[in-house]
Write a protein that holds these residues in place. Structure first.
Motif, mmCIF file in Angstrom:
data_model
loop_
_atom_site.group_PDB
_atom_site.id
_atom_site.type_symbol
_atom_site.label_atom_id
_atom_site.label_comp_id
_atom_site.label_asym_id
_atom_site.label_seq_id
_atom_site.Cartn_x
_atom_site.Cartn_y
_atom_site.Cartn_z
ATOM 1 N N PHE A 194 4.226 -23.477 -109.392
ATOM 2 C CA PHE A 194 5.037 -23.173 -108.114
ATOM 3 C C PHE A 194 4.434 -24.111 -107.109
ATOM 4 N N TRP A 195 5.431 -24.182 -106.060
ATOM 5 C CA TRP A 195 5.101 -25.005 -104.680
ATOM 6 C C TRP A 195 4.136 -24.164 -103.971
ATOM 7 N N ASP A 196 2.887 -24.518 -103.829
ATOM 8 C CA ASP A 196 1.942 -24.042 -103.146
ATOM 9 C C ASP A 196 1.733 -24.745 -101.696
ATOM 10 N N GLN A 218 0.308 -17.795 -105.472
ATOM 11 C CA GLN A 218 1.887 -17.699 -105.051
ATOM 12 C C GLN A 218 1.789 -16.714 -104.209
ATOM 13 N N LYS A 219 2.470 -16.873 -102.835
ATOM 14 C CA LYS A 219 2.526 -15.668 -101.743
ATOM 15 C C LYS A 219 4.008 -15.095 -102.041
ATOM 16 N N THR A 220 3.872 -13.922 -101.598
ATOM 17 C CA THR A 220 5.355 -13.221 -101.395
ATOM 18 C C THR A 220 5.346 -12.396 -99.978
ATOM 19 N N THR A 279 7.716 -16.632 -101.175
ATOM 20 C CA THR A 279 7.842 -17.773 -100.114
ATOM 21 C C THR A 279 7.479 -19.036 -100.646
ATOM 22 N N GLU A 280 6.756 -18.869 -101.791
ATOM 23 C CA GLU A 280 6.331 -20.243 -102.458
ATOM 24 C C GLU A 280 6.913 -20.363 -103.707
ATOM 25 N N ASP A 281 8.011 -21.139 -103.977
ATOM 26 C CA ASP A 281 9.155 -20.953 -104.902
ATOM 27 C C ASP A 281 8.399 -21.510 -106.165
ATOM 28 N N SER A 282 8.846 -20.934 -107.309
ATOM 29 C CA SER A 282 8.465 -21.463 -108.803
ATOM 30 C C SER A 282 9.365 -22.850 -108.876
ATOM 31 N N ILE A 283 8.698 -23.552 -109.859
ATOM 32 C CA ILE A 283 9.345 -24.737 -110.121
ATOM 33 C C ILE A 283 9.886 -24.879 -111.735
ATOM 34 N N ASP A 307 11.563 -19.698 -114.326
ATOM 35 C CA ASP A 307 10.614 -18.914 -113.303
ATOM 36 C C ASP A 307 9.231 -19.764 -113.393
ATOM 37 N N GLY A 308 9.497 -21.047 -113.683
ATOM 38 C CA GLY A 308 8.193 -21.799 -113.643
ATOM 39 C C GLY A 308 7.226 -21.456 -114.593
ATOM 40 N N LYS A 309 7.535 -20.708 -115.456
ATOM 41 C CA LYS A 309 6.253 -19.985 -116.478
ATOM 42 C C LYS A 309 6.090 -21.201 -117.681
#
Length: 90
Positions: A36-38, A45-47, A54-58, A76-78
């Motif tokens: 995710f974009w940290d 990862q913030k919500t 608020t920090e999107d998965s890549i 989902d970046g997983k």
């Protein structure tokens, strides 16, 4: 060979070769992660209050292991890497 308590041999001598293999479920590891974009670089990862990230998965990031194994993150970046062997287990 088996001996009686008085030292008398009571069985035949025999030998066998056994191959021990690692069990994928119990002897090998699995790496599970998320890319995710940290934005604030805190490793979490913030919500927001509304539950939206608020920090999107890549998605679509390729992770390459030393042995050449490549895994790509999902929508989902997983990602996960099953059956990982640790050399220090030998």
């Amino acid at each position: 060979m088996c001996k009686h308590s008085d030292g008398t041999i009571i069985s035949n001598r025999d030998s066998e070769t056994v191959k021990v293999t690692l069990d994928p479920l119990f002897d090998l590891g699995t790496i599970i992660g998320k890319v995710f974009w940290d934005r604030n670089e805190d490793g979490v990862q913030k919500t927001e209050d509304r539950g939206q990230k608020t920090e999107d998965s890549i998605a679509g990031i390729q992770i390459v292991m030393e042995d050449g194994t490549i895994v790509t993150t999902d929508a989902d970046g997983k990602f996960h890497l099953p059956a990982i062997f640790r050399e220090d287990m030998c």
